[in-house]
Design a protein around this motif. Sequence first.
Motif, short mmCIF file in Angstrom:
data_model
loop_
_atom_site.label_atom_id
_atom_site.label_comp_id
_atom_site.label_asym_id
_atom_site.label_seq_id
_atom_site.Cartn_x
_atom_site.Cartn_y
_atom_site.Cartn_z
N TYR A 169 6.38 4.62 -9.38
CA TYR A 169 7.20 3.53 -8.84
C TYR A 169 6.42 2.23 -8.72
O TYR A 169 7.01 1.15 -8.73
CB TYR A 169 7.75 3.93 -7.46
N SER A 170 5.10 2.32 -8.59
CA SER A 170 4.30 1.11 -8.43
C SER A 170 4.35 0.23 -9.67
O SER A 170 3.95 -0.94 -9.61
CB SER A 170 2.84 1.48 -8.14
N ASN A 192 1.17 -0.03 -2.73
CA ASN A 192 1.81 1.23 -2.32
C ASN A 192 1.55 1.53 -0.85
O ASN A 192 2.47 1.93 -0.12
CB ASN A 192 1.29 2.39 -3.17
N ASP A 223 3.63 7.35 -5.72
CA ASP A 223 3.66 7.60 -7.16
C ASP A 223 3.56 9.10 -7.47
O ASP A 223 3.31 9.47 -8.62
CB ASP A 223 2.51 6.86 -7.86
N ILE A 245 5.02 3.13 -0.72
CA ILE A 245 5.52 3.57 -2.01
C ILE A 245 4.65 4.73 -2.50
O ILE A 245 3.42 4.67 -2.40
CB ILE A 245 5.48 2.43 -3.05
N PHE A 289 8.83 -4.44 -0.86
CA PHE A 289 8.62 -4.13 -2.27
C PHE A 289 9.76 -4.66 -3.13
O PHE A 289 9.54 -5.12 -4.26
CB PHE A 289 8.49 -2.61 -2.44
#
Length: 491
Positions: A71-72, A59, A66, A64, A123
Amino acid sequence: MPFLDSNIVIVTWNGPHDPQDPFNWPLKKKWWATGLGLVASFICSVNGTILTVAHKSINDEFHISDKSFPYSYWPVTSWGVGASVCPLFLFPIMEDFGIRPVVLVTYFCFICFLIPVGLAPNFATLVAVRFFSGGCVPLMSDAVAGIVSNVFYGDQARSIPICLYVTVYLAATSMGPAMGSAILQFLPWRWIGYIELVWTTVLFPILFIGLPETRGPAILLARARKLRREGRKVYTVAEFDNTPLYQVLIRSIQRPLFMLCTESVVFVAALWAGFILGIIYLFTQSVEQVYGELYGWGPVETGYVQIAIVVGEILGCAFCMFTNHWYYASAVRNTETPGTPIPEARLYASIIGGLFGVTGGMFVYAWTSFSTIHWMAPTVGLTMIGFGITAVVIGNANYLVDAYSKYAASALGAVGLIENISISFLPLAATAMYTDLGLHWASSLLAFVSLLLVSTPFVVLKWGKEIRSRSPFMKEAIIDRRRESIPTAIA
Protein backbone atom coordinates in the motif's frame (compact mmCIF):
# COMPACT_ATOMS: atom_id res chain seq x y z
CA MET A 1 3.13 39.89 -45.40
CA PRO A 2 1.00 38.46 -48.24
CA PHE A 3 -2.50 39.88 -48.61
CA LEU A 4 -5.53 37.59 -48.14
CA ASP A 5 -7.80 40.29 -49.62
CA SER A 6 -7.82 44.05 -49.79
CA ASN A 7 -8.52 44.49 -46.07
CA ILE A 8 -6.87 41.61 -44.19
CA VAL A 9 -3.15 40.83 -43.98
CA ILE A 10 -1.76 37.42 -42.97
CA VAL A 11 1.36 37.89 -40.86
CA THR A 12 4.29 35.59 -41.63
CA TRP A 13 8.04 35.66 -41.08
CA ASN A 14 9.88 38.49 -42.79
CA GLY A 15 11.76 36.18 -45.13
CA PRO A 16 13.79 33.03 -44.38
CA HIS A 17 16.24 34.95 -42.20
CA ASP A 18 13.79 36.70 -39.87
CA PRO A 19 15.73 37.01 -36.57
CA GLN A 20 12.55 36.44 -34.54
CA ASP A 21 12.08 33.00 -36.08
CA PRO A 22 13.42 30.58 -33.40
CA PHE A 23 15.20 28.56 -36.09
CA ASN A 24 17.30 31.67 -36.80
CA TRP A 25 18.22 32.43 -33.20
CA PRO A 26 21.90 32.47 -32.22
CA LEU A 27 23.08 29.09 -30.96
CA LYS A 28 23.66 30.53 -27.49
CA LYS A 29 20.02 31.61 -27.21
CA LYS A 30 18.79 28.21 -28.44
CA TRP A 31 20.81 26.38 -25.82
CA TRP A 32 19.79 28.86 -23.13
CA ALA A 33 16.10 28.09 -23.75
CA THR A 34 16.81 24.36 -24.02
CA GLY A 35 18.98 24.35 -20.90
CA LEU A 36 16.33 26.11 -18.80
CA GLY A 37 13.77 23.59 -19.99
CA LEU A 38 16.05 20.66 -19.16
CA VAL A 39 16.70 21.98 -15.64
CA ALA A 40 12.97 22.43 -15.07
CA SER A 41 12.29 18.94 -16.43
CA PHE A 42 14.92 17.44 -14.11
CA ILE A 43 13.52 19.15 -11.03
CA CYS A 44 9.98 18.04 -11.83
CA SER A 45 10.86 14.47 -12.87
CA VAL A 46 12.70 13.79 -9.60
CA ASN A 47 9.30 14.07 -7.91
CA GLY A 48 8.16 10.70 -9.26
CA THR A 49 10.47 8.60 -7.10
CA ILE A 50 11.82 10.89 -4.38
CA LEU A 51 9.29 9.71 -1.77
CA THR A 52 9.87 5.99 -2.33
CA VAL A 53 12.71 5.77 0.21
CA ALA A 54 10.44 7.20 2.93
CA HIS A 55 7.76 4.52 2.71
CA LYS A 56 8.56 3.01 6.14
CA SER A 57 8.41 6.38 7.88
CA ILE A 58 5.16 7.25 6.06
CA ASN A 59 3.70 3.84 6.96
CA ASP A 60 4.55 4.29 10.63
CA GLU A 61 3.02 7.77 10.84
CA PHE A 62 -0.18 6.95 8.97
CA HIS A 63 -0.50 3.36 10.24
CA ILE A 64 -0.18 1.77 6.80
CA SER A 65 0.80 -1.90 6.52
CA ASP A 66 2.55 -3.55 3.57
CA LYS A 67 2.12 -7.04 5.02
CA SER A 68 -0.54 -8.23 2.56
CA PHE A 69 -0.09 -5.62 -0.22
CA PRO A 70 2.41 -2.78 -0.95
CA TYR A 71 0.00 0.00 0.00
CA SER A 72 2.93 2.36 0.57
CA TYR A 73 3.37 2.51 -3.23
CA TRP A 74 -0.03 4.18 -3.75
CA PRO A 75 1.45 7.74 -3.79
CA VAL A 76 3.59 6.66 -6.78
CA THR A 77 0.68 4.83 -8.42
CA SER A 78 -1.52 7.92 -8.20
CA TRP A 79 1.39 9.99 -9.55
CA GLY A 80 1.64 7.69 -12.58
CA VAL A 81 -2.11 7.71 -13.19
CA GLY A 82 -2.08 11.51 -13.17
CA ALA A 83 0.82 11.45 -15.62
CA SER A 84 -1.22 9.16 -17.90
CA VAL A 85 -4.46 11.12 -17.91
CA CYS A 86 -3.63 14.83 -17.70
CA PRO A 87 -1.56 15.27 -20.91
CA LEU A 88 -4.31 13.70 -23.05
CA PHE A 89 -6.78 16.39 -22.03
CA LEU A 90 -4.67 19.42 -21.16
CA PHE A 91 -1.73 19.64 -23.56
CA PRO A 92 -3.81 20.13 -26.77
CA ILE A 93 -5.48 23.12 -25.08
CA MET A 94 -2.33 24.55 -23.51
CA GLU A 95 -0.31 24.14 -26.71
CA ASP A 96 -2.32 26.93 -28.38
CA PHE A 97 -1.02 29.43 -25.82
CA GLY A 98 2.65 28.89 -26.65
CA ILE A 99 5.48 27.12 -24.87
CA ARG A 100 6.35 29.86 -22.36
CA PRO A 101 2.84 30.11 -20.80
CA VAL A 102 2.58 26.30 -20.70
CA VAL A 103 5.88 25.96 -18.86
CA LEU A 104 5.19 28.79 -16.39
CA VAL A 105 1.60 27.79 -15.59
CA THR A 106 2.42 24.10 -15.29
CA TYR A 107 5.49 24.77 -13.17
CA PHE A 108 3.52 27.09 -10.86
CA CYS A 109 0.78 24.46 -10.44
CA PHE A 110 3.46 21.87 -9.71
CA ILE A 111 4.82 24.10 -6.92
CA CYS A 112 1.32 24.44 -5.46
CA PHE A 113 0.83 20.68 -5.37
CA LEU A 114 4.16 20.22 -3.58
CA ILE A 115 2.98 22.27 -0.60
CA PRO A 116 0.57 19.63 0.80
CA VAL A 117 3.21 16.87 0.64
CA GLY A 118 5.01 18.06 3.75
CA LEU A 119 1.77 19.15 5.42
CA ALA A 120 -0.38 16.10 4.58
CA PRO A 121 -2.59 15.28 7.60
CA ASN A 122 -3.32 11.75 6.35
CA PHE A 123 -2.31 9.19 3.75
CA ALA A 124 -5.30 9.93 1.48
CA THR A 125 -4.20 13.55 1.11
CA LEU A 126 -0.72 12.44 0.10
CA VAL A 127 -2.14 10.09 -2.54
CA ALA A 128 -4.51 12.76 -3.91
CA VAL A 129 -1.97 15.58 -4.29
CA ARG A 130 0.51 13.20 -5.90
CA PHE A 131 -2.04 12.59 -8.68
CA PHE A 132 -1.98 16.27 -9.62
CA SER A 133 1.78 16.72 -9.31
CA GLY A 134 2.19 13.65 -11.50
CA GLY A 135 -0.10 15.24 -14.07
CA CYS A 136 2.13 18.31 -14.24
CA VAL A 137 5.39 16.48 -14.97
CA PRO A 138 4.62 15.07 -18.46
CA LEU A 139 3.18 18.45 -19.44
CA MET A 140 6.53 19.97 -18.52
CA SER A 141 8.42 17.24 -20.37
CA ASP A 142 6.29 17.68 -23.50
CA ALA A 143 6.88 21.42 -23.35
CA VAL A 144 10.64 20.88 -23.16
CA ALA A 145 10.47 18.55 -26.15
CA GLY A 146 8.54 21.33 -27.88
CA ILE A 147 11.36 23.80 -27.15
CA VAL A 148 13.85 21.47 -28.83
CA SER A 149 11.70 21.01 -31.94
CA ASN A 150 10.97 24.75 -32.12
CA VAL A 151 14.55 26.03 -32.04
CA PHE A 152 16.56 23.24 -33.74
CA TYR A 153 15.76 22.52 -37.38
CA GLY A 154 16.29 19.04 -38.81
CA ASP A 155 17.02 15.70 -37.18
CA GLN A 156 20.79 16.20 -37.19
CA ALA A 157 20.53 19.45 -35.23
CA ARG A 158 18.02 17.91 -32.84
CA SER A 159 19.82 14.63 -32.19
CA ILE A 160 21.98 15.82 -29.28
CA PRO A 161 19.24 17.92 -27.60
CA ILE A 162 16.80 14.99 -27.87
CA CYS A 163 19.38 12.62 -26.35
CA LEU A 164 19.88 15.06 -23.48
CA TYR A 165 16.12 15.54 -23.05
CA VAL A 166 15.47 11.78 -22.71
CA THR A 167 18.51 11.25 -20.48
CA VAL A 168 17.58 14.09 -18.14
CA TYR A 169 14.10 12.62 -17.66
CA LEU A 170 15.43 9.09 -17.03
CA ALA A 171 18.32 10.22 -14.83
CA ALA A 172 16.05 12.44 -12.75
CA THR A 173 13.68 9.53 -12.19
CA SER A 174 16.55 7.27 -11.13
CA MET A 175 18.09 10.02 -8.96
CA GLY A 176 14.89 10.46 -6.95
CA PRO A 177 15.65 7.73 -4.38
CA ALA A 178 19.22 8.99 -3.86
CA MET A 179 18.04 12.57 -3.34
CA GLY A 180 15.34 11.37 -0.97
CA SER A 181 17.95 9.34 0.93
CA ALA A 182 20.19 12.39 1.32
CA ILE A 183 17.33 14.18 3.09
CA LEU A 184 15.92 11.21 5.03
CA GLN A 185 19.35 10.39 6.43
CA PHE A 186 19.27 13.56 8.55
CA LEU A 187 15.66 14.77 8.68
CA PRO A 188 12.10 13.38 9.05
CA TRP A 189 10.32 12.32 5.86
CA ARG A 190 8.17 15.49 5.66
CA TRP A 191 11.34 17.46 4.98
CA ILE A 192 11.57 15.73 1.62
CA GLY A 193 8.46 17.69 0.66
CA TYR A 194 9.71 20.91 2.24
CA ILE A 195 13.16 20.83 0.65
CA GLU A 196 11.79 19.79 -2.75
CA LEU A 197 9.40 22.74 -2.51
CA VAL A 198 12.31 25.11 -1.80
CA TRP A 199 14.54 24.09 -4.70
CA THR A 200 11.56 23.97 -7.07
CA THR A 201 10.42 27.46 -6.08
CA VAL A 202 13.92 28.93 -6.44
CA LEU A 203 13.93 28.14 -10.16
CA PHE A 204 10.56 29.74 -10.89
CA PRO A 205 11.71 33.40 -11.05
CA ILE A 206 14.61 32.33 -13.28
CA LEU A 207 12.16 30.66 -15.66
CA PHE A 208 9.81 33.64 -15.51
CA ILE A 209 12.55 36.13 -16.39
CA GLY A 210 14.78 34.06 -18.64
CA LEU A 211 12.61 31.66 -20.67
CA PRO A 212 11.78 33.07 -24.12
CA GLU A 213 8.79 32.02 -26.20
CA THR A 214 9.96 29.43 -28.72
CA ARG A 215 6.74 28.47 -30.50
CA GLY A 216 6.69 30.17 -33.92
CA PRO A 217 2.88 30.56 -34.21
CA ALA A 218 2.78 32.15 -30.74
CA ILE A 219 5.49 34.67 -31.73
CA LEU A 220 3.59 35.53 -34.91
CA LEU A 221 0.37 35.90 -32.93
CA ALA A 222 2.05 38.38 -30.60
CA ARG A 223 3.30 40.28 -33.67
CA ALA A 224 -0.21 40.33 -35.18
CA ARG A 225 -1.78 41.58 -31.95
CA LYS A 226 0.77 44.37 -31.72
CA LEU A 227 -0.07 45.47 -35.27
CA ARG A 228 -3.82 45.29 -34.54
CA ARG A 229 -3.32 47.65 -31.63
CA GLU A 230 -1.90 50.06 -34.20
CA GLY A 231 -5.16 49.85 -36.13
CA ARG A 232 -4.16 47.35 -38.83
CA LYS A 233 -6.21 44.28 -39.80
CA VAL A 234 -3.48 41.72 -39.29
CA TYR A 235 -4.01 38.06 -38.40
CA THR A 236 -2.14 34.78 -38.33
CA VAL A 237 -3.21 31.71 -40.27
CA ALA A 238 -3.97 29.92 -36.98
CA GLU A 239 -6.55 32.56 -36.05
CA PHE A 240 -8.70 31.47 -38.99
CA ASP A 241 -8.90 27.91 -37.63
CA ASN A 242 -12.33 27.73 -36.05
CA THR A 243 -12.13 24.08 -35.00
CA PRO A 244 -14.26 23.66 -31.85
CA LEU A 245 -12.40 22.81 -28.67
CA TYR A 246 -14.19 19.51 -28.21
CA GLN A 247 -13.01 18.37 -31.65
CA VAL A 248 -9.41 19.24 -30.76
CA LEU A 249 -9.74 17.18 -27.57
CA ILE A 250 -11.36 14.22 -29.35
CA ARG A 251 -8.64 14.18 -32.01
CA SER A 252 -5.91 14.46 -29.36
CA ILE A 253 -7.28 11.49 -27.43
CA GLN A 254 -8.57 9.43 -30.34
CA ARG A 255 -5.54 9.29 -32.64
CA PRO A 256 -2.98 7.96 -30.08
CA LEU A 257 -5.47 5.32 -28.93
CA PHE A 258 -6.31 4.42 -32.54
CA MET A 259 -2.63 4.09 -33.44
CA LEU A 260 -1.99 2.03 -30.32
CA CYS A 261 -4.70 -0.44 -31.36
CA THR A 262 -4.07 -0.55 -35.13
CA GLU A 263 -0.33 0.11 -35.60
CA SER A 264 1.69 -2.97 -34.59
CA VAL A 265 4.90 -0.93 -34.44
CA VAL A 266 3.38 1.57 -32.02
CA PHE A 267 1.88 -1.24 -29.92
CA VAL A 268 5.19 -3.10 -29.57
CA ALA A 269 7.15 0.12 -28.97
CA ALA A 270 4.66 1.05 -26.25
CA LEU A 271 4.98 -2.37 -24.58
CA TRP A 272 8.78 -2.15 -24.69
CA ALA A 273 8.86 1.41 -23.38
CA GLY A 274 6.32 0.56 -20.68
CA PHE A 275 8.47 -2.35 -19.55
CA ILE A 276 11.63 -0.22 -19.58
CA LEU A 277 10.13 2.66 -17.58
CA GLY A 278 8.39 0.21 -15.28
CA ILE A 279 11.79 -1.32 -14.45
CA ILE A 280 13.09 2.04 -13.18
CA TYR A 281 10.17 2.31 -10.77
CA LEU A 282 10.28 -1.40 -9.96
CA PHE A 283 13.84 -0.91 -8.76
CA THR A 284 12.58 1.52 -6.12
CA GLN A 285 11.01 -1.60 -4.58
CA SER A 286 13.29 -4.50 -5.57
CA VAL A 287 16.66 -2.87 -4.84
CA GLU A 288 15.67 -2.29 -1.24
CA GLN A 289 14.48 -5.90 -0.94
CA VAL A 290 17.56 -7.40 -2.62
CA TYR A 291 20.22 -5.33 -0.85
CA GLY A 292 18.28 -5.50 2.42
CA GLU A 293 18.17 -9.31 2.41
CA LEU A 294 21.73 -9.76 1.17
CA TYR A 295 23.63 -7.02 2.99
CA GLY A 296 21.24 -5.74 5.66
CA TRP A 297 20.93 -2.30 4.04
CA GLY A 298 18.10 0.08 4.88
CA PRO A 299 16.10 2.45 2.62
CA VAL A 300 18.74 5.20 2.78
CA GLU A 301 21.62 3.00 1.61
CA THR A 302 19.54 1.37 -1.12
CA GLY A 303 18.45 4.80 -2.30
CA TYR A 304 22.07 5.80 -2.77
CA VAL A 305 23.01 2.63 -4.68
CA GLN A 306 20.49 3.50 -7.40
CA ILE A 307 22.90 6.21 -8.53
CA ALA A 308 24.51 3.33 -10.43
CA ILE A 309 21.49 3.36 -12.76
CA VAL A 310 22.07 7.07 -13.41
CA VAL A 311 25.72 6.40 -14.31
CA GLY A 312 24.53 3.80 -16.81
CA GLU A 313 21.96 6.18 -18.26
CA ILE A 314 24.61 8.82 -18.87
CA LEU A 315 26.79 6.22 -20.60
CA GLY A 316 23.78 5.21 -22.70
CA CYS A 317 23.28 8.83 -23.75
CA ALA A 318 26.93 9.07 -24.84
CA PHE A 319 26.54 5.80 -26.76
CA CYS A 320 23.50 7.13 -28.64
CA MET A 321 25.33 10.32 -29.57
CA PHE A 322 28.36 8.33 -30.74
CA THR A 323 26.28 5.96 -32.90
CA ASN A 324 24.16 8.61 -34.61
CA HIS A 325 26.35 8.26 -37.70
CA TRP A 326 25.05 4.70 -38.16
CA TYR A 327 21.67 6.17 -38.96
CA TYR A 328 22.96 8.76 -41.44
CA ALA A 329 25.23 6.21 -43.12
CA SER A 330 22.15 4.13 -43.98
CA ALA A 331 21.16 6.73 -46.60
CA VAL A 332 23.47 5.12 -49.17
CA ARG A 333 21.55 1.83 -48.82
CA ASN A 334 18.09 3.37 -49.14
CA THR A 335 16.45 2.24 -52.40
CA GLU A 336 13.00 3.39 -51.32
CA THR A 337 13.86 7.07 -50.89
CA PRO A 338 17.44 7.48 -52.19
CA GLY A 339 19.64 9.81 -50.19
CA THR A 340 17.42 9.61 -47.11
CA PRO A 341 18.42 7.58 -44.02
CA ILE A 342 16.41 4.42 -43.40
CA PRO A 343 14.13 4.82 -40.33
CA GLU A 344 14.86 1.28 -39.12
CA ALA A 345 18.55 2.21 -38.72
CA ARG A 346 17.49 4.07 -35.58
CA LEU A 347 16.85 0.67 -33.96
CA TYR A 348 20.50 -0.41 -33.90
CA ALA A 349 21.02 1.43 -30.62
CA SER A 350 17.84 -0.10 -29.18
CA ILE A 351 18.95 -3.62 -30.03
CA ILE A 352 22.38 -3.19 -28.43
CA GLY A 353 20.91 -1.45 -25.40
CA GLY A 354 18.13 -3.98 -24.97
CA LEU A 355 20.30 -7.06 -25.47
CA PHE A 356 23.58 -6.21 -23.73
CA GLY A 357 22.24 -3.51 -21.42
CA VAL A 358 18.82 -4.41 -20.04
CA THR A 359 18.83 -8.19 -20.64
CA GLY A 360 22.52 -8.71 -19.83
CA GLY A 361 22.34 -6.37 -16.85
CA MET A 362 19.31 -8.18 -15.47
CA PHE A 363 21.10 -11.51 -15.59
CA VAL A 364 24.14 -9.97 -13.87
CA TYR A 365 21.88 -8.38 -11.25
CA ALA A 366 20.12 -11.72 -10.76
CA TRP A 367 23.03 -14.14 -10.48
CA THR A 368 25.41 -11.98 -8.49
CA SER A 369 22.75 -11.53 -5.79
CA PHE A 370 24.47 -13.65 -3.14
CA SER A 371 25.53 -12.45 0.29
CA THR A 372 28.95 -13.96 -0.32
CA ILE A 373 29.51 -11.74 -3.38
CA HIS A 374 30.52 -8.10 -2.93
CA TRP A 375 27.70 -5.59 -3.34
CA MET A 376 29.50 -3.97 -6.27
CA ALA A 377 28.73 -7.00 -8.47
CA PRO A 378 24.93 -6.56 -8.64
CA THR A 379 25.54 -2.82 -8.77
CA VAL A 380 27.42 -3.33 -12.05
CA GLY A 381 24.26 -5.03 -13.29
CA LEU A 382 22.26 -1.92 -12.35
CA THR A 383 24.70 0.24 -14.33
CA MET A 384 24.33 -2.02 -17.37
CA ILE A 385 20.55 -1.79 -17.10
CA GLY A 386 20.70 2.01 -16.91
CA PHE A 387 22.84 2.04 -20.07
CA GLY A 388 20.32 -0.17 -21.88
CA ILE A 389 17.31 1.83 -20.72
CA THR A 390 18.60 5.06 -22.28
CA ALA A 391 19.65 3.36 -25.53
CA VAL A 392 16.26 1.67 -25.93
CA VAL A 393 14.17 4.75 -25.15
CA ILE A 394 16.19 7.10 -27.39
CA GLY A 395 16.43 4.60 -30.26
CA ASN A 396 12.72 3.77 -30.22
CA ALA A 397 11.65 7.41 -29.91
CA ASN A 398 13.85 8.43 -32.84
CA TYR A 399 12.48 5.55 -34.93
CA LEU A 400 8.87 6.53 -34.27
CA VAL A 401 9.63 10.16 -35.15
CA ASP A 402 11.26 9.14 -38.46
CA ALA A 403 8.73 6.45 -39.39
CA TYR A 404 5.58 8.44 -38.58
CA SER A 405 6.76 11.98 -39.39
CA LYS A 406 3.89 14.42 -38.68
CA TYR A 407 1.99 11.72 -36.74
CA ALA A 408 4.97 11.16 -34.45
CA ALA A 409 3.39 13.17 -31.62
CA SER A 410 0.39 10.83 -31.59
CA ALA A 411 2.64 7.75 -31.73
CA LEU A 412 4.76 9.06 -28.85
CA GLY A 413 1.57 10.00 -26.98
CA ALA A 414 0.42 6.39 -27.18
CA VAL A 415 3.80 5.21 -25.93
CA GLY A 416 3.74 7.72 -23.08
CA LEU A 417 0.30 6.51 -22.01
CA ILE A 418 1.51 2.91 -21.65
CA GLU A 419 4.72 4.07 -19.96
CA ASN A 420 2.84 5.87 -17.22
CA ILE A 421 0.35 3.05 -16.74
CA SER A 422 3.30 0.68 -16.36
CA ILE A 423 5.09 2.79 -13.78
CA SER A 424 1.81 3.01 -11.89
CA PHE A 425 1.11 -0.70 -11.56
CA LEU A 426 4.09 -2.89 -12.52
CA PRO A 427 6.10 -2.14 -9.33
CA LEU A 428 3.12 -3.24 -7.21
CA ALA A 429 4.11 -6.81 -8.10
CA ALA A 430 7.78 -6.37 -7.17
CA THR A 431 7.59 -7.48 -3.52
CA ALA A 432 5.47 -10.55 -4.22
CA MET A 433 7.56 -11.51 -7.25
CA TYR A 434 10.90 -11.26 -5.43
CA THR A 435 9.45 -13.08 -2.41
CA ASP A 436 7.75 -15.95 -4.26
CA LEU A 437 10.29 -16.49 -7.05
CA GLY A 438 13.36 -15.54 -5.06
CA LEU A 439 15.91 -12.84 -5.78
CA HIS A 440 17.59 -14.73 -8.64
CA TRP A 441 14.62 -15.96 -10.63
CA ALA A 442 12.56 -12.78 -10.22
CA SER A 443 15.28 -10.74 -11.95
CA SER A 444 15.81 -13.57 -14.45
CA LEU A 445 12.12 -13.45 -15.37
CA LEU A 446 12.51 -9.75 -16.17
CA ALA A 447 15.60 -10.58 -18.23
CA PHE A 448 13.66 -13.14 -20.28
CA VAL A 449 10.85 -10.64 -20.90
CA SER A 450 13.47 -8.12 -22.03
CA LEU A 451 15.00 -10.73 -24.33
CA LEU A 452 11.60 -11.34 -25.92
CA LEU A 453 11.08 -7.62 -26.51
CA VAL A 454 14.58 -7.25 -27.99
CA SER A 455 13.61 -9.74 -30.71
CA THR A 456 10.93 -7.42 -32.12
CA PRO A 457 13.32 -4.89 -33.78
CA PHE A 458 14.82 -7.71 -35.84
CA VAL A 459 11.37 -8.26 -37.37
CA VAL A 460 11.13 -4.55 -38.19
CA LEU A 461 14.65 -4.53 -39.66
CA LYS A 462 13.86 -7.48 -41.94
CA TRP A 463 10.37 -6.44 -43.06
CA GLY A 464 10.47 -2.70 -42.38
CA LYS A 465 9.65 -1.74 -45.96
CA GLU A 466 6.61 -4.03 -46.05
CA ILE A 467 5.42 -2.81 -42.65
CA ARG A 468 5.64 0.81 -43.78
CA SER A 469 3.80 0.06 -47.02
CA ARG A 470 0.82 -1.33 -45.08
CA SER A 471 0.56 1.53 -42.59
CA PRO A 472 -1.47 4.54 -43.80
CA PHE A 473 0.40 6.77 -41.35
CA MET A 474 3.84 5.56 -42.44
CA LYS A 475 2.94 5.74 -46.14
CA GLU A 476 2.14 9.43 -45.74
CA ALA A 477 5.53 9.94 -44.08
CA ILE A 478 7.22 8.19 -47.05
CA ILE A 479 5.44 10.52 -49.49
CA ASP A 480 6.61 13.54 -47.49
CA ARG A 481 10.22 12.31 -47.52
CA ARG A 482 10.09 11.74 -51.29
CA ARG A 483 8.83 15.28 -51.83
CA GLU A 484 11.64 16.63 -49.68
CA SER A 485 14.22 14.62 -51.64
CA ILE A 486 13.09 15.95 -55.05
CA PRO A 487 15.37 18.86 -56.02
CA THR A 488 13.61 22.12 -56.81
CA ALA A 489 13.87 23.09 -60.46
CA ILE A 490 15.52 26.41 -61.18
CA ALA A 491 13.91 28.32 -64.04
